[in-house]
Design a protein around this motif. Structure first.
Motif, short mmCIF file in Angstrom:
data_model
loop_
_atom_site.label_atom_id
_atom_site.label_comp_id
_atom_site.label_asym_id
_atom_site.label_seq_id
_atom_site.Cartn_x
_atom_site.Cartn_y
_atom_site.Cartn_z
N ALA A 124 0.87 -1.18 0.00
CA ALA A 124 0.00 0.00 0.00
C ALA A 124 0.90 1.22 0.00
N PHE A 125 0.44 2.27 -0.66
CA PHE A 125 1.20 3.52 -0.69
C PHE A 125 0.66 4.48 0.36
N LEU A 126 1.58 5.14 1.07
CA LEU A 126 1.21 6.23 1.95
C LEU A 126 0.95 7.49 1.11
N PRO A 127 0.18 8.45 1.64
CA PRO A 127 -0.12 9.65 0.86
C PRO A 127 1.11 10.38 0.35
N GLY A 128 2.20 10.35 1.11
CA GLY A 128 3.42 11.02 0.68
C GLY A 128 4.25 10.25 -0.31
N GLY A 129 3.83 9.03 -0.66
CA GLY A 129 4.52 8.25 -1.68
C GLY A 129 5.33 7.09 -1.17
N ASP A 130 5.61 7.02 0.14
CA ASP A 130 6.35 5.88 0.66
C ASP A 130 5.53 4.60 0.46
N LEU A 131 6.24 3.50 0.29
CA LEU A 131 5.63 2.21 0.00
C LEU A 131 5.66 1.34 1.26
#
Length: 335
Positions: free
Chosen positions: A244-251
């Motif tokens: 899943a991706f976090l809103p800031g782009g981290d995976l």
């Protein structure tokens, strides 16, 4: 990947899909109402009931779920809407589950309007009656649903916004390296890179295990500005079961470990957004690790949504339709 009943007993005591028949197939009854009972638990670690912080995650609540239909279970992919109210899951034998989640005091208390429905191929024939039955991961972005299929190593695309569970599958072309994966070690994790990132809009999928024990596993970037292949480091025998991706782009990578006679384990790894690119070998720090000392089972589904400025992680387990296992739902808040 399916943990077999035998193993559990030992351990715990876009193109149209080509279907075999060319003639039209009759479609099974679409929506099947299902009543879901929710048995909550307040402690993620029963021996430490007052503990709420686990690694970098705060435990919000958990529950064991039961459905009153034999098709309920085997959940391997999970999605929640931006508000968290709409829930969609896929079973590993080709069915959708849709429901409305009702939360009380910051945790899921019950499900309403729950329905099961067969996932449909291009002809309208249910996937569970075709070779595309082993549906293992799910993401929904911009009204489009994507599902990863193990064994055939395919990615299916559905017009979710227009048709919902009545949408029919289209195949997303994948690199030949994906089609060469081992039968039961295929695509287990899928997601879309969020806006604001260099690879925004690209489809990312990762195989459970493409090599030997602790060798890196294969990942693929489809579409976007820089499509290509990458790898994910594996450690300690853990396999990839979702992303899943976090809103800031981290995976975020959900990982599962299973050994006969020893049980199961779970952990979540965070990979920096800038690390994802063709040719990369991804790694990252672990946010949480758990085993049978905590309330887990065969954790296979992970999704992320925002709630009043908080980042909520929701996980679900695949019970393999075994009486020895449970459908466990967990909610954590990212610290």
């Amino acid at each position: 990947m399916r943990l077999t009943r035998r193993g559990v007993l030992a351990g715990l005591g876009a193109a149209s899909i080509g279907l075999p028949e060319a003639r039209a197939q009759s479609v099974e009854p679409g929506r099947i109402p299902v009543a879901i009972s929710v048995r909550p638990f307040d402690a993620f670690e029963p021996r430490s009931p007052g503990k709420s912080r686990f690694g970098e995650l705060g435990f919000r609540g958990g529950a064991t779920l039961r459905g009153d239909h034999p098709r309920f279970g085997g959940f391997s992919g999970l999605w929640r809407s931006a508000s968290g109210a709409d829930v969609v899951a896929v079973t590993d034998n080709g069915f959708w589950l849709t429901a409305k989640a009702v939360s009380e005091k910051g945790r899921i208390a019950r499900f309403e309007q729950a329905e099961l429905a067969p996932i449909l191929g291009a002809s309208g024939r249910p996937l569970h009656r075709s070779r595309y039955y082993d549906t293992e991961c799910l993401t929904i972005v911009g009204g489009v649903a994507y599902i990863g299929v193990e064994r055939t190593h395919d990615i299916l695309r559905f017009d979710w916004a227009r048709h919902g569970v009545e949408a029919r599958a289209l195949i997303v072309p994948v690199p030949r390296e994906v089609k060469r994966l081992k039968s039961n070690r295929g695509l287990e994790a899928i997601g879309i890179v969020p806006a604001g990132q260099p690879l925004a809009g690209a489809l990312v999928a990762i195989s459970e295990r493409s090599g030997k024990e602790d060798e890196p596993t294969l990942g693929v970037i489809i579409g976007g500005r820089r499509p290509g292949l990458f790898q994910v480091r594996r450690h300690d025998g853990f396999d990839i079961t979702d992303l899943a991706f976090l809103p800031g782009g981290d995976l975020l990578l959900l990982e599962r470990w299973y050994k006969p006679l020893r049980g199961v384990g779970m952990r979540i790894r965070r990979v920096a957004a800038g690390d994802l690119r063709p040719g990369a070998i991804l790694d990252g720090r672990y946010l949480i690790e758990a085993d049978l000392g905590q309330e887990i089972d065969n954790m296979e589904g992970l999704c992320v949504h925002q709630e009043q400025g908080k980042t909520i992680l929701t996980l679900i387990s695949d019970d393999n339709f075994s009486f020895l296992q449970r459908t466990v739902l967990l909610e954590f808040e990212l610290a």
